[in-house]
Design a protein around this motif. Sequence first.
Motif, PDB file in Angstrom:
ATOM      1  N   ASP A  74      18.124  64.325 -33.503  1.00  0.00           N
ATOM      2  CA  ASP A  74      18.600  63.278 -32.592  1.00  0.00           C
ATOM      3  C   ASP A  74      18.279  63.567 -31.121  1.00  0.00           C
ATOM      4  OD1 ASP A  74      20.311  65.398 -32.206  1.00  0.00           O
ATOM      5  OD2 ASP A  74      22.153  64.209 -32.253  1.00  0.00           O
ATOM      6  N   GLU A  75      17.466  64.595 -30.845  1.00  0.00           N
ATOM      7  CA  GLU A  75      17.123  64.937 -29.454  1.00  0.00           C
ATOM      8  C   GLU A  75      15.650  64.612 -29.185  1.00  0.00           C
ATOM      9  OE1 GLU A  75      17.899  68.461 -26.222  1.00  0.00           O
ATOM     10  OE2 GLU A  75      17.358  69.097 -28.252  1.00  0.00           O
ATOM     11  N   PRO A  76      15.376  63.524 -28.464  1.00  0.00           N
ATOM     12  CA  PRO A  76      13.980  63.198 -28.146  1.00  0.00           C
ATOM     13  C   PRO A  76      13.420  64.128 -27.072  1.00  0.00           C
ATOM     14  CG  PRO A  76      15.461  61.615 -27.095  1.00  0.00           C
ATOM     15  CD  PRO A  76      16.318  62.513 -27.941  1.00  0.00           C
ATOM     16  N   VAL A  77      12.116  64.290 -27.088  1.00  0.00           N
ATOM     17  CA  VAL A  77      11.430  65.060 -26.050  1.00  0.00           C
ATOM     18  C   VAL A  77      11.019  64.071 -24.972  1.00  0.00           C
ATOM     19  CG1 VAL A  77       9.480  66.565 -25.528  1.00  0.00           C
ATOM     20  CG2 VAL A  77      10.627  66.742 -27.736  1.00  0.00           C
ATOM     21  N   ASP A  78      11.769  64.060 -23.864  1.00  0.00           N
ATOM     22  CA  ASP A  78      11.525  63.084 -22.807  1.00  0.00           C
ATOM     23  C   ASP A  78      11.902  63.667 -21.448  1.00  0.00           C
ATOM     24  OD1 ASP A  78      14.305  63.111 -22.892  1.00  0.00           O
ATOM     25  OD2 ASP A  78      14.493  61.126 -23.776  1.00  0.00           O
ATOM     26  N   HIS A  79      11.800  62.845 -20.405  1.00  0.00           N
ATOM     27  CA  HIS A  79      12.119  63.310 -19.049  1.00  0.00           C
ATOM     28  C   HIS A  79      13.554  63.839 -18.963  1.00  0.00           C
ATOM     29  CE1 HIS A  79       8.452  61.186 -17.845  1.00  0.00           C
ATOM     30  NE2 HIS A  79       8.514  61.875 -16.730  1.00  0.00           N
ATOM     31  N   ALA A  80      14.476  63.165 -19.644  1.00  0.00           N
ATOM     32  CA  ALA A  80      15.884  63.566 -19.585  1.00  0.00           C
ATOM     33  C   ALA A  80      16.075  64.962 -20.170  1.00  0.00           C
ATOM     34  CB  ALA A  80      16.755  62.557 -20.328  1.00  0.00           C
ATOM     35  N   ILE A  82      13.783  67.387 -20.379  1.00  0.00           N
ATOM     36  CA  ILE A  82      13.173  68.344 -19.455  1.00  0.00           C
ATOM     37  C   ILE A  82      14.114  68.609 -18.278  1.00  0.00           C
ATOM     38  CG2 ILE A  82      11.276  68.699 -17.822  1.00  0.00           C
ATOM     39  CD1 ILE A  82      10.404  68.990 -20.725  1.00  0.00           C
ATOM     40  N   LYS A  83      14.669  67.556 -17.710  1.00  0.00           N
ATOM     41  CA  LYS A  83      15.585  67.685 -16.571  1.00  0.00           C
ATOM     42  C   LYS A  83      16.804  68.522 -16.943  1.00  0.00           C
ATOM     43  CE  LYS A  83      18.318  64.847 -13.380  1.00  0.00           C
ATOM     44  NZ  LYS A  83      18.696  63.461 -12.999  1.00  0.00           N
ATOM     45  N   ARG A  84      17.392  68.249 -18.111  1.00  0.00           N
ATOM     46  CA  ARG A  84      18.575  68.995 -18.562  1.00  0.00           C
ATOM     47  C   ARG A  84      18.275  70.479 -18.680  1.00  0.00           C
ATOM     48  NH1 ARG A  84      19.017  64.945 -22.404  1.00  0.00           N
ATOM     49  NH2 ARG A  84      18.271  66.345 -24.042  1.00  0.00           N
ATOM     50  N   ARG A  85      17.139  70.795 -19.241  1.00  0.00           N
ATOM     51  CA  ARG A  85      16.821  72.202 -19.493  1.00  0.00           C
ATOM     52  C   ARG A  85      16.496  72.960 -18.215  1.00  0.00           C
ATOM     53  NH1 ARG A  85      14.141  72.433 -25.553  1.00  0.00           N
ATOM     54  NH2 ARG A  85      15.852  71.271 -26.525  1.00  0.00           N
ATOM     55  N   VAL A  86      15.804  72.303 -17.295  1.00  0.00           N
ATOM     56  CA  VAL A  86      15.541  72.944 -16.004  1.00  0.00           C
ATOM     57  C   VAL A  86      16.853  73.180 -15.264  1.00  0.00           C
ATOM     58  CG1 VAL A  86      14.514  72.614 -13.722  1.00  0.00           C
ATOM     59  CG2 VAL A  86      13.192  72.067 -15.764  1.00  0.00           C
ATOM     60  N   GLN A  87      17.718  72.174 -15.232  1.00  0.00           N
ATOM     61  CA  GLN A  87      19.006  72.316 -14.554  1.00  0.00           C
ATOM     62  C   GLN A  87      19.846  73.426 -15.174  1.00  0.00           C
ATOM     63  OE1 GLN A  87      20.524  68.281 -14.903  1.00  0.00           O
ATOM     64  NE2 GLN A  87      19.978  67.810 -12.776  1.00  0.00           N
ATOM     65  N   ALA A  88      19.855  73.498 -16.493  1.00  0.00           N
ATOM     66  CA  ALA A  88      20.648  74.524 -17.177  1.00  0.00           C
ATOM     67  C   ALA A  88      20.114  75.920 -16.862  1.00  0.00           C
ATOM     68  CB  ALA A  88      20.632  74.285 -18.690  1.00  0.00           C
ATOM     69  N   ASP A 114      14.930  79.597 -22.367  1.00  0.00           N
ATOM     70  CA  ASP A 114      15.532  78.451 -21.688  1.00  0.00           C
ATOM     71  C   ASP A 114      15.096  77.124 -22.300  1.00  0.00           C
ATOM     72  OD1 ASP A 114      17.087  79.801 -19.678  1.00  0.00           O
ATOM     73  OD2 ASP A 114      15.215  80.328 -18.677  1.00  0.00           O
ATOM     74  N   GLY A 115      14.499  77.183 -23.482  1.00  0.00           N
ATOM     75  CA  GLY A 115      14.075  75.954 -24.142  1.00  0.00           C
ATOM     76  C   GLY A 115      12.888  75.285 -23.480  1.00  0.00           C
ATOM     77  N   LEU A 116      12.131  76.059 -22.695  1.00  0.00           N
ATOM     78  CA  LEU A 116      10.946  75.539 -22.007  1.00  0.00           C
ATOM     79  C   LEU A 116       9.775  76.478 -22.305  1.00  0.00           C
ATOM     80  CD1 LEU A 116      12.838  74.704 -18.719  1.00  0.00           C
ATOM     81  CD2 LEU A 116      11.721  73.004 -20.168  1.00  0.00           C
ATOM     82  N   PRO A 117       9.266  76.420 -23.545  1.00  0.00           N
ATOM     83  CA  PRO A 117       8.279  77.406 -24.007  1.00  0.00           C
ATOM     84  C   PRO A 117       7.012  77.456 -23.158  1.00  0.00           C
ATOM     85  CG  PRO A 117       8.464  75.542 -25.536  1.00  0.00           C
ATOM     86  CD  PRO A 117       9.586  75.426 -24.580  1.00  0.00           C
ATOM     87  N   GLY A 118       6.731  78.655 -22.653  1.00  0.00           N
ATOM     88  CA  GLY A 118       5.535  78.858 -21.848  1.00  0.00           C
ATOM     89  C   GLY A 118       5.751  78.725 -20.352  1.00  0.00           C
ATOM     90  N   LEU A 119       6.966  78.363 -19.920  1.00  0.00           N
ATOM     91  CA  LEU A 119       7.236  78.170 -18.491  1.00  0.00           C
ATOM     92  C   LEU A 119       7.961  79.382 -17.899  1.00  0.00           C
ATOM     93  CD1 LEU A 119       7.220  76.277 -15.986  1.00  0.00           C
ATOM     94  CD2 LEU A 119       9.497  75.520 -16.705  1.00  0.00           C
ATOM     95  N   ALA A 146       7.245  66.301 -14.268  1.00  0.00           N
ATOM     96  CA  ALA A 146       8.695  66.197 -14.492  1.00  0.00           C
ATOM     97  C   ALA A 146       9.390  67.525 -14.217  1.00  0.00           C
ATOM     98  CB  ALA A 146       8.966  65.751 -15.930  1.00  0.00           C
ATOM     99  N   ILE A 147       8.771  68.628 -14.595  1.00  0.00           N
ATOM    100  CA  ILE A 147       9.351  69.956 -14.366  1.00  0.00           C
ATOM    101  C   ILE A 147       9.457  70.247 -12.875  1.00  0.00           C
ATOM    102  CG2 ILE A 147       8.871  72.438 -14.582  1.00  0.00           C
ATOM    103  CD1 ILE A 147       7.775  71.762 -17.425  1.00  0.00           C
ATOM    104  N   VAL A 148       8.403  69.961 -12.131  1.00  0.00           N
ATOM    105  CA  VAL A 148       8.422  70.208 -10.682  1.00  0.00           C
ATOM    106  C   VAL A 148       9.500  69.350 -10.010  1.00  0.00           C
ATOM    107  CG1 VAL A 148       7.098  69.957  -8.540  1.00  0.00           C
ATOM    108  CG2 VAL A 148       6.036  70.972 -10.562  1.00  0.00           C
ATOM    109  N   GLN A 149       9.590  68.093 -10.388  1.00  0.00           N
ATOM    110  CA  GLN A 149      10.624  67.213  -9.815  1.00  0.00           C
ATOM    111  C   GLN A 149      12.020  67.762 -10.105  1.00  0.00           C
ATOM    112  OE1 GLN A 149       9.595  63.480 -11.667  1.00  0.00           O
ATOM    113  NE2 GLN A 149       8.162  62.906 -10.042  1.00  0.00           N
ATOM    114  N   ALA A 150      12.224  68.214 -11.336  1.00  0.00           N
ATOM    115  CA  ALA A 150      13.543  68.744 -11.719  1.00  0.00           C
ATOM    116  C   ALA A 150      13.852  70.045 -10.987  1.00  0.00           C
ATOM    117  CB  ALA A 150      13.596  68.958 -13.232  1.00  0.00           C
ATOM    118  N   LEU A 151      12.852  70.890 -10.794  1.00  0.00           N
ATOM    119  CA  LEU A 151      13.056  72.145 -10.073  1.00  0.00           C
ATOM    120  C   LEU A 151      13.454  71.898  -8.617  1.00  0.00           C
ATOM    121  CD1 LEU A 151      10.090  74.304 -11.413  1.00  0.00           C
ATOM    122  CD2 LEU A 151      12.510  74.888 -11.607  1.00  0.00           C
TER     123      LEU A 151
END
Length: 211
Positions: A74-80, A82-88, A114-119, A146-151
């Motif tokens: 039930d968890e899509p791979v989308d901007h939301a 990515i944002k959640r994982r960077v923030q966490a 951190d759920g962001l493989p390779g980053l 999206a990652i840069v914006q979230a960072l």
Amino acid sequence: MLIITIKQGKEKGLLSGEPWIYVSAIEKVEGKPQERNKAGATALVQSSSRQFLARAAYNAKSQIAARVWTLREDEPVDHAMIKRRVQAAVLKRTEALRSADPQALMQLVNGDKDGLPGLLVHSYGGTGGYLVCQFNAGGVDLWKVAIVQALIKATDCPNVYERCDALLRKGEGLPVAPRALAGDEPPQRLMVRDGGKLLPMDIRTGFTYPR
């Protein structure tokens, strides 16, 4: 979306938490050719009996053919996401950053953990300093904007630089082009605290100058 079917018996690693899927574990990959050839394209991973296993970033050019984003159907791979994982990831290290020497190079994001493989992301100089990012896999490279914006939003640091590990990126079929992704590029030489010592370093490459 691509569909990756895992060979019978090879799903055990995924179910036990292994985040990488090797070429040898894959029975077949279904989907449009342009998606199969896109480094980091999102794929649904299923067992040989067609049961959902994961969503992953697929890269036909890498020996690690897919890196797991989520085991939740039930968890899509989308901007939301990515944002959640960077923030966490940033929030997890906020206290350490606040108490750290501003001249220390502090890790903000640590790949699979951190759920962001390779980053990999390191911070230098706080909000007025620099973030140095390494996108060492196709999935996070595809979500770079999206990652840069979230960072930037999570840290209030406007200066984001991409450092490239040529060996890793070439192994993923990715271009090697270090550059500023936002704001200013770090100076060639900064003083970086390593333990009790201040060392002259180029944080763009990790090169430490002889003293």
